[in-house]
Write a protein that holds these residues in place. Sequence first.
Motif, PDB file in Angstrom:
ATOM      1  N   ARG A  72       0.826  -1.212   0.000  1.00 12.32           N
ATOM      2  CA  ARG A  72       0.000   0.000   0.000  1.00 12.32           C
ATOM      3  C   ARG A  72       0.856   1.257   0.000  1.00 12.32           C
ATOM      4  N   TYR A  73       1.896   1.262   0.842  1.00 14.09           N
ATOM      5  CA  TYR A  73       2.759   2.436   0.896  1.00 14.09           C
ATOM      6  C   TYR A  73       3.512   2.618  -0.416  1.00 14.09           C
ATOM      7  N   GLN A  74       3.936   1.519  -1.036  1.00 15.85           N
ATOM      8  CA  GLN A  74       4.653   1.622  -2.302  1.00 15.85           C
ATOM      9  C   GLN A  74       3.748   2.189  -3.382  1.00 15.85           C
ATOM     10  N   GLU A  76       1.268   4.234  -2.900  1.00 14.79           N
ATOM     11  CA  GLU A  76       1.094   5.650  -2.601  1.00 14.79           C
ATOM     12  C   GLU A  76       2.339   6.445  -3.000  1.00 14.79           C
ATOM     13  N   ILE A  77       3.518   5.909  -2.739  1.00 11.07           N
ATOM     14  CA  ILE A  77       4.758   6.591  -3.121  1.00 11.07           C
ATOM     15  C   ILE A  77       4.825   6.737  -4.638  1.00 11.07           C
ATOM     16  N   ASP A  78       4.473   5.673  -5.370  1.00  7.96           N
ATOM     17  CA  ASP A  78       4.490   5.744  -6.829  1.00  7.96           C
ATOM     18  C   ASP A  78       3.508   6.795  -7.342  1.00  7.96           C
ATOM     19  N   ARG A  79       2.334   6.847  -6.740  1.00  9.26           N
ATOM     20  CA  ARG A  79       1.337   7.831  -7.169  1.00  9.26           C
ATOM     21  C   ARG A  79       1.837   9.255  -6.927  1.00  9.26           C
ATOM     22  N   TRP A  80       2.476   9.502  -5.766  1.00 10.37           N
ATOM     23  CA  TRP A  80       3.001  10.837  -5.476  1.00 10.37           C
ATOM     24  C   TRP A  80       4.144  11.187  -6.427  1.00 10.37           C
ATOM     25  N   GLU A  81       4.956  10.207  -6.798  1.00 12.27           N
ATOM     26  CA  GLU A  81       6.038  10.478  -7.752  1.00 12.27           C
ATOM     27  C   GLU A  81       5.476  10.859  -9.120  1.00 12.27           C
TER      28      GLU A  81
END
Length: 185
Positions: A72-74, A76-81
């Motif tokens: 889940r965190y990965q 979210e990180i990809d989406r923010w990038e």
Amino acid sequence: MDSAAAPSAWGPDVEGGEWELRHDDDGFTYKILKRPRLDEFSAPEPPAVDPEAEEKRRRSRKQKVLLKLKGRYQEEIDRWERLSNSLREMEERVRQETESRKEQQLEGTNLESQAVGGMEDSCASLVDELLAKADAEERLILSFSNLCDQEEAACDARRERFVESFLELPVWSSPRELMASLCDD
């Protein structure tokens, strides 16, 4: 007649069974044969718990939960990038457009200074400049609107996953399993 020798309608348990005194609301007192409680016969003893097996199960549950969180965190990180990269691209496009407009203005002012009817040309170039700025700002607003729509969709998906995680709780299983899952997680 002796009660011990009399045949019993209650069966063989009557003589060896326990008796209980009952009191009615009407004031009558009588004896009845005590019934065995259901929980005395139906409550099986809990199986012997192997500490090593229990520890392995706890670790595997913990590992599954951590892997799920990592995923889940990965995401979210990809989406923010992706959002950050698209914002950088928009800023770069706006910067290039403003530079190209400035260059066009410099060329236009050089041509205007040489022209005799400078007043009409300067008003036309000013209108063109303002229209170009409005177009650039409109594209920028549309880009930000698209980013906001994407983030809103991501928030809706996150909210749905959050609600679903509560719906998947082992509430409907046995109380022991519920307490075990709450203590382990």
